[in-house]
Structure formats: C-alpha cells, structure tokens
Design a protein around this motif. Structure first.
Motif, short mmCIF file in Angstrom:
data_model
loop_
_atom_site.label_atom_id
_atom_site.label_comp_id
_atom_site.label_asym_id
_atom_site.label_seq_id
_atom_site.Cartn_x
_atom_site.Cartn_y
_atom_site.Cartn_z
N UNK A 285 0.94 -1.25 -0.02
CA UNK A 285 -0.05 0.04 -0.03
C UNK A 285 0.68 1.30 0.12
N UNK A 286 2.13 1.16 0.04
CA UNK A 286 3.00 2.44 -0.11
C UNK A 286 3.04 3.27 1.26
N UNK A 287 2.70 2.47 2.43
CA UNK A 287 2.60 3.13 3.76
C UNK A 287 4.02 3.23 4.39
N UNK A 288 4.51 4.32 4.70
CA UNK A 288 5.55 4.32 5.61
C UNK A 288 5.60 3.67 6.91
N UNK A 289 6.47 2.67 7.11
CA UNK A 289 6.49 1.60 8.24
C UNK A 289 7.39 1.73 9.35
N UNK A 290 8.39 2.67 9.00
CA UNK A 290 9.51 3.05 9.68
C UNK A 290 10.30 4.01 9.35
N UNK A 291 11.00 4.85 10.01
CA UNK A 291 11.78 6.01 9.71
C UNK A 291 12.76 6.20 10.83
N UNK A 292 14.00 6.66 10.26
CA UNK A 292 15.14 7.05 11.31
C UNK A 292 16.07 7.78 10.54
N UNK A 293 16.75 8.68 11.36
CA UNK A 293 17.71 9.59 10.95
C UNK A 293 19.02 9.30 11.67
N UNK A 294 20.08 8.70 10.92
CA UNK A 294 21.36 8.27 11.50
C UNK A 294 22.48 9.41 11.23
N UNK A 295 23.67 9.66 12.13
CA UNK A 295 24.67 10.38 11.99
C UNK A 295 25.38 9.68 10.92
N UNK A 296 25.94 10.53 10.14
CA UNK A 296 27.06 9.76 9.26
C UNK A 296 28.29 9.62 9.95
N UNK A 297 28.67 8.27 10.15
CA UNK A 297 29.85 7.89 11.02
C UNK A 297 31.40 8.09 10.40
N UNK A 298 31.15 8.45 9.35
CA UNK A 298 32.47 8.72 8.54
C UNK A 298 32.71 10.20 8.12
#
Length: 212
Positions: free
Chosen positions: A136-149
């Motif tokens: 159905x195109x629904x967003x089921x998870x979302x997160x923002x990560x820091x660039x470790x490099x």
C-alpha cells in the motif's frame, strides 16, 4: 566370492536403473553441510540419489539474502562444499530464491536533522532511512542516522556507501550523479538503485509514490 561379486554387480546395475536414494548417513552429512551456511533460511526440498557409482543432489532453498547476485554466490559455494565433502557426487542442482521482502528501504543524505536534503553524499551530516510497505506504499519505519565517516579525510563516500548496503538499502536518492566514483561501484555491485532527486526536503521525498 563369486556370489558376492555377482551381487555387487547386480546391485550397482539396479541402482543405475532405479536411481536408488542415498543412505541416511550420506543424507545427514549433506544436511550438516547445508546447516553450516548461516544464509540458508529454509530447506524446502533435499533429494539425493545414486546412479551407478555416482550421486546426484537436488536442493530447493530459501536464503536470507535479498539480492539474486548474493544468492547465486552462496549457492555456488554450497555446491563446491558438497562436492568436496561427499565422495562421488556427480552433480549438485540448487534451486534458490532470496528472502522475500514486503517493503522497500530508502535512503537520502541530509544536511541537518530538520530534513534538508544534502547536495553532497559523503559529506552529508546525516542519512535518513525509511521503509515503505509494497502492498500500500505506507511508511512503516523511519530514522535519521549520523554519518559515522564524516570526519574522514579520504574515502568517506565509499565507507558510507558500504554502510548503507549493510543496512539493506534498496533505493538511494541523491542530488548529483556519482560520475564513476567509488560509491557508484559499491551500489552497483550490491544492486542498490540510485535515483537523482531535485526535491529539497525529506518530507517532500517520502511523499513520493513507490517506483513501478
């Protein structure tokens, strides 16, 4: 002695004609080899038969990897392992399929946590990851990560690309083409699709429909 020799000849001939199943001990050895591969998720079929002095093995497997290329490499190594460990194996036929996903995982480099999309990949301060359900195109998870490099002087684009491959990204959005640079080869080898976007914020990007 003559009777024994005659019996062995008849037995081998019957195996060749009837394609007799291999003994339990050999089957268990084959199962042990398969179970030693951590990427084998389910064995849906295992058949091994004698034909004369030779053994023919057929496997149906479901693998925990998501890419056909990875699945092919695992099947190739498994075939070689069976041939090396089990005597007189003439042929190993492996039918495999990668893990079936019910979602697509996306990524995009961000300038900040507010969701502004970065013009650069390796130098982006953050990476957004989100999953959309295929049905159905629904967003089921979302997160923002820091660039470790971020603090690396050289090679941070390649390292970040490898990082995203390890996180199972299927589609990466960027502002610019990689133009034959390291990340392009990393994503190509891992079958990660790279799409160019002119959108400015993560919010606008997540609202896009799934690709056909």
């Amino acid at each position: 002695f003559i009777l024994k020799a005659g019996y062995d000849i008849v037995k081998d001939s019957m195996k060749s004609l009837l394609d007799a199943s291999v003994d339990t001990k050999t089957l268990e050895r084959i199962k042990g080899i398969i179970n030693s591969f951590k990427d084998v998720e389910v064995v849906t079929a295992l058949n091994a038969r004698n034909s004369g002095s030779f053994i023919f093995v057929h496997l149906d497997l479901r693998l925990s990897v998501k890419k056909l290329k990875e699945a092919h490499e695992i099947a190739k190594v498994l075939e070689e392992a069976i041939r090396e460990e089990i005597p007189f194996v003439e042929r190993v036929t492996i039918h495999y399929e990668p893990e079936k996903k019910d979602y697509v995982r996306y990524a995009v480099p961000l300038l900040d946590r507010q969701g502004d999309i970065s013009e650069h990949f390796g130098s982006a301060s953050f990476i957004a990851l989100w999953d959309k359900r295929i049905s159905d195109g629904k967003v089921i998870s979302q997160k923002i990560l820091e660039n470790p490099f971020l603090e690396m002087e050289k090679g941070k684009g390649i390292k970040l690309a490898e990082f995203l491959v390890e996180h199972g990204v299927d589609i990466l959005y960027t502002k610019k083409h990689f133009e034959h640079k390291g990340p392009e080869y990393v994503f190509s080898n891992a079958e990660v699709e790279v799409q160019i976007t002119d959108l400015k914020t993560l919010k606008d990007l997540i609202g896009k429909p799934l690709p056909k």
